[in-house]
Design a protein around this motif. Structure first.
Motif, PDB file in Angstrom:
ATOM      1  N   ALA A  45       0.819  -1.213   0.000  1.00 22.47           N
ATOM      2  CA  ALA A  45       0.000   0.000   0.000  1.00 22.47           C
ATOM      3  C   ALA A  45       0.856   1.267   0.000  1.00 22.47           C
ATOM      4  N   LYS A  46       2.185   1.091   0.013  1.00 23.76           N
ATOM      5  CA  LYS A  46       3.137   2.204   0.047  1.00 23.76           C
ATOM      6  C   LYS A  46       2.990   3.053   1.313  1.00 23.76           C
ATOM      7  N   THR A  47       2.495   2.426   2.370  1.00 29.38           N
ATOM      8  CA  THR A  47       2.434   3.081   3.674  1.00 29.38           C
ATOM      9  C   THR A  47       3.775   2.954   4.379  1.00 29.38           C
ATOM     10  N   LEU A  48       4.479   1.858   4.092  1.00 28.95           N
ATOM     11  CA  LEU A  48       5.789   1.596   4.683  1.00 28.95           C
ATOM     12  C   LEU A  48       6.788   1.410   3.549  1.00 28.95           C
ATOM     13  N   ARG A  49       7.865   2.187   3.581  1.00 31.37           N
ATOM     14  CA  ARG A  49       8.897   2.080   2.543  1.00 31.37           C
ATOM     15  C   ARG A  49       9.798   0.889   2.822  1.00 31.37           C
ATOM     16  N   ALA A  50      10.236   0.246   1.757  1.00 30.97           N
ATOM     17  CA  ALA A  50      11.147  -0.893   1.876  1.00 30.97           C
ATOM     18  C   ALA A  50      12.056  -0.922   0.660  1.00 30.97           C
ATOM     19  N   SER A  51      13.183  -1.586   0.808  1.00 28.87           N
ATOM     20  CA  SER A  51      14.137  -1.756  -0.285  1.00 28.87           C
ATOM     21  C   SER A  51      14.460  -3.230  -0.424  1.00 28.87           C
ATOM     22  N   LYS A  52      14.806  -3.636  -1.647  1.00 19.37           N
ATOM     23  CA  LYS A  52      15.214  -5.014  -1.874  1.00 19.37           C
ATOM     24  C   LYS A  52      16.717  -5.050  -2.078  1.00 19.37           C
ATOM     25  N   LEU A  53      17.335  -6.020  -1.447  1.00 17.35           N
ATOM     26  CA  LEU A  53      18.758  -6.279  -1.618  1.00 17.35           C
ATOM     27  C   LEU A  53      18.874  -7.759  -1.935  1.00 17.35           C
ATOM     28  N   GLY A  54      18.977  -8.056  -3.211  1.00 20.26           N
ATOM     29  CA  GLY A  54      18.907  -9.455  -3.621  1.00 20.26           C
ATOM     30  C   GLY A  54      17.504  -9.975  -3.348  1.00 20.26           C
ATOM     31  N   ARG A  55      17.395 -11.037  -2.591  1.00 25.75           N
ATOM     32  CA  ARG A  55      16.082 -11.573  -2.211  1.00 25.75           C
ATOM     33  C   ARG A  55      15.519 -10.921  -0.957  1.00 25.75           C
ATOM     34  N   ARG A  56      16.375 -10.275  -0.202  1.00 25.48           N
ATOM     35  CA  ARG A  56      15.945  -9.703   1.076  1.00 25.48           C
ATOM     36  C   ARG A  56      15.180  -8.405   0.896  1.00 25.48           C
ATOM     37  N   VAL A  57      14.166  -8.244   1.722  1.00 24.74           N
ATOM     38  CA  VAL A  57      13.436  -6.982   1.812  1.00 24.74           C
ATOM     39  C   VAL A  57      13.919  -6.306   3.086  1.00 24.74           C
ATOM     40  N   LEU A  58      14.459  -5.107   2.948  1.00 30.41           N
ATOM     41  CA  LEU A  58      14.982  -4.373   4.091  1.00 30.41           C
ATOM     42  C   LEU A  58      14.127  -3.148   4.355  1.00 30.41           C
ATOM     43  N   ILE A  59      13.864  -2.930   5.642  1.00 35.41           N
ATOM     44  CA  ILE A  59      13.037  -1.806   6.071  1.00 35.41           C
ATOM     45  C   ILE A  59      13.857  -0.990   7.060  1.00 35.41           C
ATOM     46  N   ARG A  60      14.029   0.286   6.742  1.00 39.49           N
ATOM     47  CA  ARG A  60      14.805   1.138   7.643  1.00 39.49           C
ATOM     48  C   ARG A  60      13.997   1.431   8.906  1.00 39.49           C
ATOM     49  N   VAL A  61      14.683   1.462  10.035  1.00 37.98           N
ATOM     50  CA  VAL A  61      14.046   1.799  11.308  1.00 37.98           C
ATOM     51  C   VAL A  61      13.445   3.198  11.216  1.00 37.98           C
TER      52      VAL A  61
END
Length: 75
Positions: A45-61
């Motif tokens: 829903a684009k309420t929480l930003r996330a990034s992909k690094l390879g297969r991993r989804v990373l979410i900044r604190v």
């Protein structure tokens, strides 16, 4: 025979004195007290930003904190 948990244990920090700046989906869900599917829904829903690094989804604190600030709790 012991059963293994479906969630991976987080890798040990290289420097435990330095706070983590990113979470995986499971860590983000645990920190918010919600299920991983809820995290996935917030990302979709684009309420929480996330990034992909390879297969991993990373979410900044910082992005978790920004989402909580932008969406205050209902009294």
């Amino acid at each position: 025979m012991s059963k293994k948990s479906p969630l991976k244990k987080p890798a040990r920090a290289i420097r435990p004195d330095v706070p983590k700046t990113t979470f995986g989906r499971a860590e983000a869900a645990a920190s918010l007290g919600v299920d991983i599917q809820t995290i996935d829904s917030l990302i979709s829903a684009k309420t929480l930003r996330a990034s992909k690094l390879g297969r991993r989804v990373l979410i900044r604190v910082a992005d978790i904190e920004a989402m909580l600030t932008a969406n205050p709790a209902v009294q």
